[in-house]
Design a protein around this motif. Sequence first.
Motif, short mmCIF file in Angstrom:
data_model
loop_
_atom_site.label_atom_id
_atom_site.label_comp_id
_atom_site.label_asym_id
_atom_site.label_seq_id
_atom_site.Cartn_x
_atom_site.Cartn_y
_atom_site.Cartn_z
N LEU A 5 0.79 -1.25 0.06
CA LEU A 5 0.23 -0.02 0.21
C LEU A 5 0.89 1.25 -0.15
CD1 LEU A 5 -2.63 1.48 0.17
CD2 LEU A 5 -2.64 1.28 2.64
N LEU A 6 1.93 1.20 0.85
CA LEU A 6 2.74 2.30 0.92
C LEU A 6 3.44 2.60 -0.50
CD1 LEU A 6 4.28 4.57 2.47
CD2 LEU A 6 5.81 2.97 3.24
N PHE A 7 3.87 1.51 -1.23
CA PHE A 7 4.66 1.79 -2.51
C PHE A 7 3.47 2.18 -3.53
CE2 PHE A 7 5.51 -0.12 -6.65
CZ PHE A 7 6.54 0.27 -6.99
N ILE A 8 2.22 1.68 -3.39
CA ILE A 8 1.41 2.08 -4.50
C ILE A 8 1.03 3.57 -4.34
CG2 ILE A 8 -1.09 1.86 -5.17
CD1 ILE A 8 -0.74 -1.13 -4.61
N LEU A 9 0.65 3.77 -2.94
CA LEU A 9 0.38 5.36 -2.76
C LEU A 9 1.54 6.47 -3.19
CD1 LEU A 9 -1.37 5.07 0.81
CD2 LEU A 9 -2.35 5.44 -1.50
N SER A 10 2.93 5.87 -2.92
CA SER A 10 3.89 6.51 -3.50
C SER A 10 4.20 6.75 -4.80
CB SER A 10 5.45 5.81 -2.79
OG SER A 10 5.23 5.98 -1.39
N VAL A 11 3.46 5.83 -5.58
CA VAL A 11 3.71 5.82 -7.01
C VAL A 11 2.73 6.70 -7.64
CG1 VAL A 11 3.27 4.46 -9.05
CG2 VAL A 11 4.67 3.44 -7.34
N LEU A 326 -4.92 -9.06 -11.62
CA LEU A 326 -4.53 -8.28 -12.81
C LEU A 326 -4.61 -6.89 -12.53
CD1 LEU A 326 -6.25 -10.57 -15.33
CD2 LEU A 326 -4.16 -10.83 -14.62
N VAL A 327 -5.83 -6.49 -12.03
CA VAL A 327 -6.11 -5.26 -11.60
C VAL A 327 -5.24 -4.43 -10.68
CG1 VAL A 327 -7.76 -3.46 -10.71
CG2 VAL A 327 -8.50 -5.39 -12.25
N PHE A 328 -4.79 -5.12 -9.70
CA PHE A 328 -3.71 -4.61 -8.67
C PHE A 328 -2.37 -4.35 -9.19
CE2 PHE A 328 -6.81 -6.60 -5.35
CZ PHE A 328 -7.87 -5.81 -5.46
N PHE A 329 -2.21 -5.44 -10.02
CA PHE A 329 -0.82 -5.46 -10.64
C PHE A 329 -0.35 -4.06 -11.36
CE2 PHE A 329 1.96 -6.49 -14.13
CZ PHE A 329 3.08 -6.69 -13.31
N GLY A 330 -1.71 -3.70 -11.98
CA GLY A 330 -1.35 -2.47 -12.88
C GLY A 330 -0.95 -1.35 -11.98
N PHE A 331 -1.20 -1.36 -10.80
CA PHE A 331 -0.75 0.00 -9.67
C PHE A 331 0.66 -0.36 -9.54
CE2 PHE A 331 -4.98 -0.02 -8.82
CZ PHE A 331 -5.46 1.22 -8.83
N LEU A 332 1.22 -1.84 -9.35
CA LEU A 332 2.80 -2.17 -9.03
C LEU A 332 3.36 -1.80 -10.45
CD1 LEU A 332 2.45 -5.50 -7.08
CD2 LEU A 332 2.90 -3.03 -6.36
N TYR A 333 2.98 -2.02 -11.50
CA TYR A 333 3.67 -2.01 -12.98
C TYR A 333 3.93 -0.91 -13.38
CZ TYR A 333 5.20 -3.76 -17.34
OH TYR A 333 5.76 -3.68 -18.45
N ALA A 334 3.05 0.28 -12.91
CA ALA A 334 3.02 1.87 -13.20
C ALA A 334 4.25 2.41 -13.68
CB ALA A 334 1.90 2.57 -12.28
N PRO A 335 5.26 2.28 -12.58
CA PRO A 335 6.64 2.97 -13.01
C PRO A 335 7.48 2.09 -14.31
CG PRO A 335 6.33 2.46 -10.33
CD PRO A 335 5.19 1.73 -11.31
N ILE A 336 7.24 0.95 -14.01
CA ILE A 336 8.06 0.16 -15.27
C ILE A 336 7.35 0.52 -16.66
CG2 ILE A 336 8.51 -2.19 -16.34
CD1 ILE A 336 8.42 -3.17 -13.43
N SER A 337 5.97 0.53 -16.58
CA SER A 337 5.09 1.10 -17.68
C SER A 337 5.68 2.41 -18.09
CB SER A 337 3.67 1.05 -17.45
OG SER A 337 2.99 1.25 -18.47
#
Length: 420
Positions: A5-11, A326-337
């Motif tokens: 959650l901390l990572f996603i909010l930071s992103v 699949l949906v949640f991974f989109g938040f994690l993948y955002a910086p790479i994308s």
Amino acid sequence: MNGYLLFILSVLLVGYLIDLVVALLNLRSLNPRLPAEFAGVFQPDQYVRSQEYTRVQTRFSLLQSTVSLVLTILFILVGGFHYIDLVARSFNLSSIGTGLLFTGLFGLLSAVLSLPFSVYSTFVIEQRFGFNTTTVTTFVLDYGKGLLLAVLLGGPLLAAILWFFEFAGTWAWLYCWAAVATFIFVVQLLAPVVIMPLFNKFIPLDEGDLNERITRYAAAQRFALQGIYTMDGSRRSTRANAFFTGFGRFRRIVFFDTLMDKLNTDEIVAVLAHEMGHYKLRHIPVMMTLSIAQMGIMFFILSLFLGNPGLFEAFRMEHLSIYASLVFFGFLYAPISTVLAIGLNLVSRRHEYQADRYAVETGGAGSGGEALIQGLKKLSVSNLSNLTPHPLHVFLHYSHPPILARIGALRRLGAAGSGS
């Protein structure tokens, strides 16, 4: 606090702040003095209007991104995804059916929330600056057709991805990658004859000087065309464009009817020569290959996070599932994308220069590339383009080089050709 959650909010927050800073820098880079290259082309009042358009669009984009950020964070923190999941599960469907319903409900919610911004952009901003020709009926029909296509095309593809990840084991990500790559190729093949006619009318170009010039140039380049068409782009906007579409016997060149009204024959042929350069230099398969490779990376990394308890805890979910992963991974993948998108834009800008060079070297761009230069200038004026974007904004967001950079490169090509 949960690490995911901390990572996603930071992103989300860092991405928003970067976009905010870049947007402000881009506004500061607006130069009230008209560049000498556009003297006599951009009238003073038009140039002022183009800068005002950039300001209005930028502020509106910042408002939209601010609202989106706030709603997204609130939705995550209150467990919005969990409530959607409960609704989807209440229908007691199969895991794949539940996944389709969950994704559909989330997509519908996103579409509804974005609809007011789309309406305002089309019927207020674009109308104010003389671009919009879309009627309410056309807007509603386009919206409905888009949702229907999302269901008819996206639904089966998503079902296949969910099935692979549920039943195909370790190599599921590879099968998903192959399925998506095949889907992209088929859609590209069918788009000109099945999908695009749902939104626009395509009429064969009338016989005459322009048709003859295009046919003669294409024959000189040993480029087989299935047809030359005009498209009723004026149904929605006064903006002008041209593009190639399709493969093999489905390959065709399409001109917006608005382009035909704004450019003369030499300039239209020059635009065609540039677009043909993309085909002859194999830019389209290169970009498609890079995009598909990017998807392969995404699916592989996704396979490492499926059903991750910590990730589901971050979104306040009670049940683990592949479809929510699949949906949640989109938040994690955002910086790479974002990084990969910057790389693709860099390649795309290089391709634009190469296509311009092709047009000049094959004679399609006019003497010294002048016809292409004049065409680009007219399109810039017509579209109220920003002539002085900030370099960082270009680096992050532009798939085409800034217009003055393109014209400068074309003039250097013309000078080199005349000096040889």
